[in-house]
Write a protein that holds these residues in place. Structure first.
Motif, PDB file in Angstrom:
ATOM      1  N   ASP A  38       0.808  -1.214   0.000  1.00 40.11           N
ATOM      2  CA  ASP A  38       0.000   0.000   0.000  1.00 40.11           C
ATOM      3  C   ASP A  38       0.842   1.266   0.000  1.00 40.11           C
ATOM      4  OD1 ASP A  38      -2.248  -1.561   0.050  1.00 40.11           O
ATOM      5  OD2 ASP A  38      -2.466  -1.481   2.233  1.00 40.11           O
ATOM      6  N   ARG A  39       2.069   1.175   0.499  1.00 38.38           N
ATOM      7  CA  ARG A  39       2.919   2.365   0.580  1.00 38.38           C
ATOM      8  C   ARG A  39       3.776   2.561  -0.664  1.00 38.38           C
ATOM      9  NH1 ARG A  39       5.696   1.383   6.096  1.00 38.38           N
ATOM     10  NH2 ARG A  39       7.330   2.399   4.915  1.00 38.38           N
ATOM     11  N   GLY A  40       3.669   1.666  -1.626  1.00 36.61           N
ATOM     12  CA  GLY A  40       4.461   1.775  -2.844  1.00 36.61           C
ATOM     13  C   GLY A  40       4.022   2.980  -3.674  1.00 36.61           C
ATOM     14  N   ALA A  41       4.984   3.643  -4.260  1.00 34.89           N
ATOM     15  CA  ALA A  41       4.698   4.805  -5.094  1.00 34.89           C
ATOM     16  C   ALA A  41       4.040   4.349  -6.398  1.00 34.89           C
ATOM     17  CB  ALA A  41       5.984   5.563  -5.393  1.00 34.89           C
ATOM     18  N   PRO A  42       3.015   5.053  -6.859  1.00 38.01           N
ATOM     19  CA  PRO A  42       2.342   4.663  -8.105  1.00 38.01           C
ATOM     20  C   PRO A  42       3.293   4.578  -9.302  1.00 38.01           C
ATOM     21  CG  PRO A  42       1.028   6.287  -6.939  1.00 38.01           C
ATOM     22  CD  PRO A  42       2.342   6.175  -6.206  1.00 38.01           C
ATOM     23  N   LEU A  43       4.241   5.504  -9.396  1.00 36.49           N
ATOM     24  CA  LEU A  43       5.186   5.469 -10.508  1.00 36.49           C
ATOM     25  C   LEU A  43       6.057   4.215 -10.447  1.00 36.49           C
ATOM     26  CD1 LEU A  43       6.485   6.632 -13.016  1.00 36.49           C
ATOM     27  CD2 LEU A  43       7.895   8.078 -11.540  1.00 36.49           C
ATOM     28  N   ALA A  44       6.528   3.859  -9.263  1.00 41.79           N
ATOM     29  CA  ALA A  44       7.351   2.655  -9.111  1.00 41.79           C
ATOM     30  C   ALA A  44       6.544   1.401  -9.436  1.00 41.79           C
ATOM     31  CB  ALA A  44       7.919   2.570  -7.695  1.00 41.79           C
ATOM     32  N   GLN A  45       5.299   1.368  -8.992  1.00 38.33           N
ATOM     33  CA  GLN A  45       4.449   0.217  -9.279  1.00 38.33           C
ATOM     34  C   GLN A  45       4.171   0.106 -10.776  1.00 38.33           C
ATOM     35  OE1 GLN A  45       1.142   0.927  -6.646  1.00 38.33           O
ATOM     36  NE2 GLN A  45       2.157  -0.092  -4.937  1.00 38.33           N
ATOM     37  N   ALA A  46       3.899   1.228 -11.427  1.00 38.70           N
ATOM     38  CA  ALA A  46       3.654   1.214 -12.869  1.00 38.70           C
ATOM     39  C   ALA A  46       4.912   0.836 -13.634  1.00 38.70           C
ATOM     40  CB  ALA A  46       3.140   2.579 -13.329  1.00 38.70           C
ATOM     41  N   THR A  47       6.061   1.315 -13.178  1.00 39.13           N
ATOM     42  CA  THR A  47       7.329   0.995 -13.837  1.00 39.13           C
ATOM     43  C   THR A  47       7.608  -0.498 -13.752  1.00 39.13           C
ATOM     44  OG1 THR A  47       8.196   3.196 -13.347  1.00 39.13           O
ATOM     45  CG2 THR A  47       9.803   1.488 -13.856  1.00 39.13           C
ATOM     46  N   ALA A  48       7.465  -1.060 -12.569  1.00 42.97           N
ATOM     47  CA  ALA A  48       7.689  -2.498 -12.393  1.00 42.97           C
ATOM     48  C   ALA A  48       6.655  -3.306 -13.176  1.00 42.97           C
ATOM     49  CB  ALA A  48       7.628  -2.864 -10.913  1.00 42.97           C
ATOM     50  N   GLY A  49       5.402  -2.883 -13.110  1.00 42.01           N
ATOM     51  CA  GLY A  49       4.330  -3.608 -13.796  1.00 42.01           C
ATOM     52  C   GLY A  49       4.478  -3.590 -15.307  1.00 42.01           C
ATOM     53  N   SER A  50       4.861  -2.452 -15.848  1.00 45.01           N
ATOM     54  CA  SER A  50       4.997  -2.393 -17.303  1.00 45.01           C
ATOM     55  C   SER A  50       6.250  -3.123 -17.784  1.00 45.01           C
ATOM     56  CB  SER A  50       4.954  -0.953 -17.798  1.00 45.01           C
ATOM     57  OG  SER A  50       5.943  -0.188 -17.198  1.00 45.01           O
ATOM     58  N   ALA A  51       7.309  -3.131 -16.980  1.00 44.66           N
ATOM     59  CA  ALA A  51       8.482  -3.941 -17.325  1.00 44.66           C
ATOM     60  C   ALA A  51       8.112  -5.419 -17.317  1.00 44.66           C
ATOM     61  CB  ALA A  51       9.624  -3.673 -16.346  1.00 44.66           C
ATOM     62  N   PHE A  52       7.373  -5.838 -16.304  1.00 49.99           N
ATOM     63  CA  PHE A  52       6.917  -7.223 -16.209  1.00 49.99           C
ATOM     64  C   PHE A  52       6.030  -7.567 -17.400  1.00 49.99           C
ATOM     65  CE2 PHE A  52       3.881 -10.414 -14.569  1.00 49.99           C
ATOM     66  CZ  PHE A  52       4.774 -11.433 -14.280  1.00 49.99           C
ATOM     67  N   THR A  53       5.122  -6.657 -17.768  1.00 49.84           N
ATOM     68  CA  THR A  53       4.229  -6.886 -18.905  1.00 49.84           C
ATOM     69  C   THR A  53       5.022  -7.094 -20.191  1.00 49.84           C
ATOM     70  OG1 THR A  53       2.440  -5.609 -17.899  1.00 49.84           O
ATOM     71  CG2 THR A  53       2.373  -5.868 -20.287  1.00 49.84           C
ATOM     72  N   ALA A  54       6.009  -6.245 -20.440  1.00 54.00           N
ATOM     73  CA  ALA A  54       6.818  -6.365 -21.658  1.00 54.00           C
ATOM     74  C   ALA A  54       7.568  -7.692 -21.689  1.00 54.00           C
ATOM     75  CB  ALA A  54       7.791  -5.198 -21.762  1.00 54.00           C
TER      76      ALA A  54
END
Length: 162
Positions: A38-54
């Motif tokens: 819950d404390r994760g930054a949205p940008l960090a979560q999106a960065t990790a998620g989009s790297a994982f997606t790719a």
């Protein structure tokens, strides 16, 4: 159908994607406070998620390309739609000021090319140049994923704004 001359490429791409997914998990575990929970930054979560997606996109396209007799077109098209949706969804929660727009644009363009090439492969499954295009799209996906993973490791501009 994937021509025999591409088997080594897709084998290497599937292996590389698998290894890079593992390294991405290592990168996330090095910065768990900024990425997960819950404390994760949205940008960090999106960065990790989009790297994982790719990387997942590259992995599944490459691994399914290795199944004899399988149409690469359907796989490429389905994975492009799933990956594009997930990438846009992840970036929608960041906010305009903090979003890495260039990587979003590169990702969406790569997935659109993959989608159109996948559809073309469904229509004309024996067109070798279309398999060639998919191979280059996977390289673009690796590039975006590696760029995002590097951003995670550096940790700059990923923290939740004060």
């Amino acid at each position: 159908m994937v021509p025999d001359e591409y088997i080594a490429y897709f084998t290497a791409a599937a292996a590389a994607a698998g290894v890079l997914i593992g390294l991405l998990f290592v990168a996330v575990t090095l910065r768990p406070e900024s990425v997960s929970g819950d404390r994760g930054a949205p940008l960090a979560q999106a960065t990790a998620g989009s790297a994982f997606t790719a990387l997942v996109n590259s992995f599944f396209v490459a691994i399914i390309a290795l199944i004899p007799g399988t149409s690469l077109g359907y796989t490429a098209a389905v994975m492009a739609v799933v990956s594009m949706y997930n990438t846009i969804r992840l970036h929608a929660g960041i906010g305009r000021r903090h979003a890495p727009w260039i990587l979003l644009v590169v990702s969406v363009v790569a997935y659109l090319i993959q989608l159109s090439t996948g559809i073309a492969l469904i229509v004309a499954p024996h067109e070798v140049h279309l398999v060639h295009n998919i191979a280059y799209v996977l390289i673009a996906s690796f590039g975006v994923a590696l760029s995002r993973a590097w951003t995670l490791l550096r940790g700059q501009r990923l923290a939740r704004p004060a």
